[in-house]
Design a protein around this motif. Structure first.
Motif, PDB file in Angstrom:
ATOM      1  N   MET A  86       0.803  -1.225   0.000  1.00  7.43           N
ATOM      2  CA  MET A  86       0.000   0.000   0.000  1.00  7.43           C
ATOM      3  C   MET A  86       0.832   1.271   0.000  1.00  7.43           C
ATOM      4  N   PHE A  87       2.159   1.164   0.198  1.00  6.82           N
ATOM      5  CA  PHE A  87       2.988   2.353   0.293  1.00  6.82           C
ATOM      6  C   PHE A  87       3.502   2.783  -1.078  1.00  6.82           C
ATOM      7  N   GLN A  88       3.583   4.085  -1.289  1.00 11.36           N
ATOM      8  CA  GLN A  88       4.149   4.590  -2.538  1.00 11.36           C
ATOM      9  C   GLN A  88       5.642   4.301  -2.562  1.00 11.36           C
ATOM     10  N   PRO A  89       6.225   4.138  -3.757  1.00 11.93           N
ATOM     11  CA  PRO A  89       7.668   3.913  -3.839  1.00 11.93           C
ATOM     12  C   PRO A  89       8.425   5.080  -3.206  1.00 11.93           C
ATOM     13  N   ALA A  90       9.484   4.757  -2.504  1.00  5.97           N
ATOM     14  CA  ALA A  90      10.340   5.776  -1.897  1.00  5.97           C
ATOM     15  C   ALA A  90      11.767   5.225  -1.860  1.00  5.97           C
ATOM     16  N   PRO A  91      12.434   5.186  -3.017  1.00  2.00           N
ATOM     17  CA  PRO A  91      13.804   4.654  -3.030  1.00  2.00           C
ATOM     18  C   PRO A  91      14.736   5.548  -2.216  1.00  2.00           C
ATOM     19  N   PHE A  92      15.766   4.943  -1.647  1.00  7.56           N
ATOM     20  CA  PHE A  92      16.735   5.717  -0.877  1.00  7.56           C
ATOM     21  C   PHE A  92      17.506   6.617  -1.838  1.00  7.56           C
ATOM     22  N   ASN A  93      17.676   7.884  -1.453  1.00 10.39           N
ATOM     23  CA  ASN A  93      18.395   8.853  -2.263  1.00 10.39           C
ATOM     24  C   ASN A  93      19.431   9.521  -1.362  1.00 10.39           C
ATOM     25  N   LEU A  94      20.703   9.209  -1.560  1.00 10.29           N
ATOM     26  CA  LEU A  94      21.761   9.723  -0.690  1.00 10.29           C
ATOM     27  C   LEU A  94      21.860  11.244  -0.754  1.00 10.29           C
ATOM     28  N   THR A  95      21.641  11.844  -1.913  1.00  7.68           N
ATOM     29  CA  THR A  95      21.714  13.304  -2.028  1.00  7.68           C
ATOM     30  C   THR A  95      20.647  13.963  -1.153  1.00  7.68           C
ATOM     31  N   GLU A  96      19.425  13.471  -1.225  1.00  6.12           N
ATOM     32  CA  GLU A  96      18.349  14.023  -0.400  1.00  6.12           C
ATOM     33  C   GLU A  96      18.602  13.757   1.083  1.00  6.12           C
ATOM     34  N   PHE A  97      19.102  12.564   1.403  1.00  7.67           N
ATOM     35  CA  PHE A  97      19.396  12.218   2.790  1.00  7.67           C
ATOM     36  C   PHE A  97      20.483  13.135   3.343  1.00  7.67           C
ATOM     37  N   THR A  98      21.508  13.427   2.546  1.00  8.17           N
ATOM     38  CA  THR A  98      22.589  14.324   2.959  1.00  8.17           C
ATOM     39  C   THR A  98      22.037  15.720   3.238  1.00  8.17           C
ATOM     40  N   GLN A  99      21.164  16.220   2.350  1.00 12.63           N
ATOM     41  CA  GLN A  99      20.558  17.536   2.558  1.00 12.63           C
ATOM     42  C   GLN A  99      19.758  17.561   3.861  1.00 12.63           C
ATOM     43  N   TYR A 100      18.999  16.503   4.114  1.00 18.13           N
ATOM     44  CA  TYR A 100      18.204  16.404   5.342  1.00 18.13           C
ATOM     45  C   TYR A 100      19.113  16.434   6.574  1.00 18.13           C
ATOM     46  N   CYS A 101      20.160  15.621   6.585  1.00 22.03           N
ATOM     47  CA  CYS A 101      21.049  15.539   7.747  1.00 22.03           C
ATOM     48  C   CYS A 101      21.739  16.877   8.021  1.00 22.03           C
ATOM     49  N   LYS A 102      22.164  17.555   6.971  1.00 19.95           N
ATOM     50  CA  LYS A 102      22.807  18.858   7.154  1.00 19.95           C
ATOM     51  C   LYS A 102      21.813  19.888   7.681  1.00 19.95           C
ATOM     52  N   LEU A 103      20.590  19.852   7.154  1.00 20.94           N
ATOM     53  CA  LEU A 103      19.570  20.815   7.576  1.00 20.94           C
ATOM     54  C   LEU A 103      19.137  20.584   9.025  1.00 20.94           C
ATOM     55  N   VAL A 104      18.839  19.344   9.374  1.00 24.89           N
ATOM     56  CA  VAL A 104      18.263  19.044  10.684  1.00 24.89           C
ATOM     57  C   VAL A 104      19.316  18.937  11.774  1.00 24.89           C
ATOM     58  N   TYR A 105      20.453  18.282  11.487  1.00 24.25           N
ATOM     59  CA  TYR A 105      21.450  18.010  12.527  1.00 24.25           C
ATOM     60  C   TYR A 105      22.785  18.723  12.318  1.00 24.25           C
ATOM     61  N   GLY A 106      22.950  19.365  11.164  1.00 22.48           N
ATOM     62  CA  GLY A 106      24.197  20.087  10.904  1.00 22.48           C
ATOM     63  C   GLY A 106      25.384  19.192  10.613  1.00 22.48           C
ATOM     64  N   VAL A 107      25.132  17.940  10.239  1.00 16.94           N
ATOM     65  CA  VAL A 107      26.223  17.016   9.927  1.00 16.94           C
ATOM     66  C   VAL A 107      25.947  16.318   8.598  1.00 16.94           C
ATOM     67  N   PRO A 108      27.001  16.051   7.837  1.00 13.75           N
ATOM     68  CA  PRO A 108      26.803  15.231   6.644  1.00 13.75           C
ATOM     69  C   PRO A 108      26.862  13.752   7.044  1.00 13.75           C
TER      70      PRO A 108
END
Length: 176
Positions: A86-108
């Motif tokens: 029932m879930f929509q596809p959501a492949p792992f994307n390292l570029t997006e994950f890196t942006q998230y980590c830098k934005l939320v926690y300030g670390v790559p």
């Protein structure tokens, strides 16, 4: 809500069992949205004017700590593909994950740190060389169990399924 129920199927309520039973009761005569809604109703009650399906995503020390750990040292490239669920596809994307980590926690993120530090490229071989007296327990309903040690590696590196462990305890209690 569904993913959290699968990962944290806490007794005595066992939310995953409750959700699955509600979906099964809805049956194949109900479309996928009706089945999803049956699960939501089972979690939040019927006849509610508002269903807060983000309930499980409220900030907690555990969630925040896990978020930090995922970004700083334990990158898990887990995503979803288009298989029949029932879930929509959501492949792992390292570029997006890196942006998230830098934005939320300030670390790559350091995607290779854990395998480099602990030798996880062949975890079975690494454990057989350097580990002893460990019991790896996994609950097969936990979405992360596929990343665990699921089979005995030696006489002192044992893997047990918590379901089989619970079954064993129940049988021992009945025997007494």
């Amino acid at each position: 809500m569904y993913a959290s129920s699968a990962q944290y199927n806490h007794p005595p309520d066992y939310p995953l069992t409750v959700l699955c039973e509600a979906i099964d009761r809805a049956g194949s005569r109900t479309d996928i949205f009706g089945q999803i809604f049956a699960g939501v109703e089972s979690a939040f009650g019927k006849n509610s004017s508002c269903y807060d399906v983000n309930y499980f995503h409220r900030p907690t020390e555990t969630n925040e700590g896990w978020g930090w750990q995922r970004c700083s040292e334990m990158v898990m490239p887990i995503g979803r593909t288009v298989e029949a669920h029932m879930f929509q596809p959501a492949p792992f994307n390292l570029t997006e994950f890196t942006q998230y980590c830098k934005l939320v926690y300030g670390v790559p993120p350091r995607p290779h740190w854990i395998t480099t530090y602990y030798g996880g490229h062949d975890i079975k071989l690494t454990l057989q060389k350097f580990a002893s007296n460990i019991i790896f327990s996994n609950g097969r309903k936990d979405p992360y169990s596929s990343g665990g040690v699921l089979e005995d590696l030696s006489d002192s590196l044992l893997a047990i399924s918590t379901r089989s462990w619970v079954s064993w305890l129940v049988s021992e209690a009945k025997a007494e």
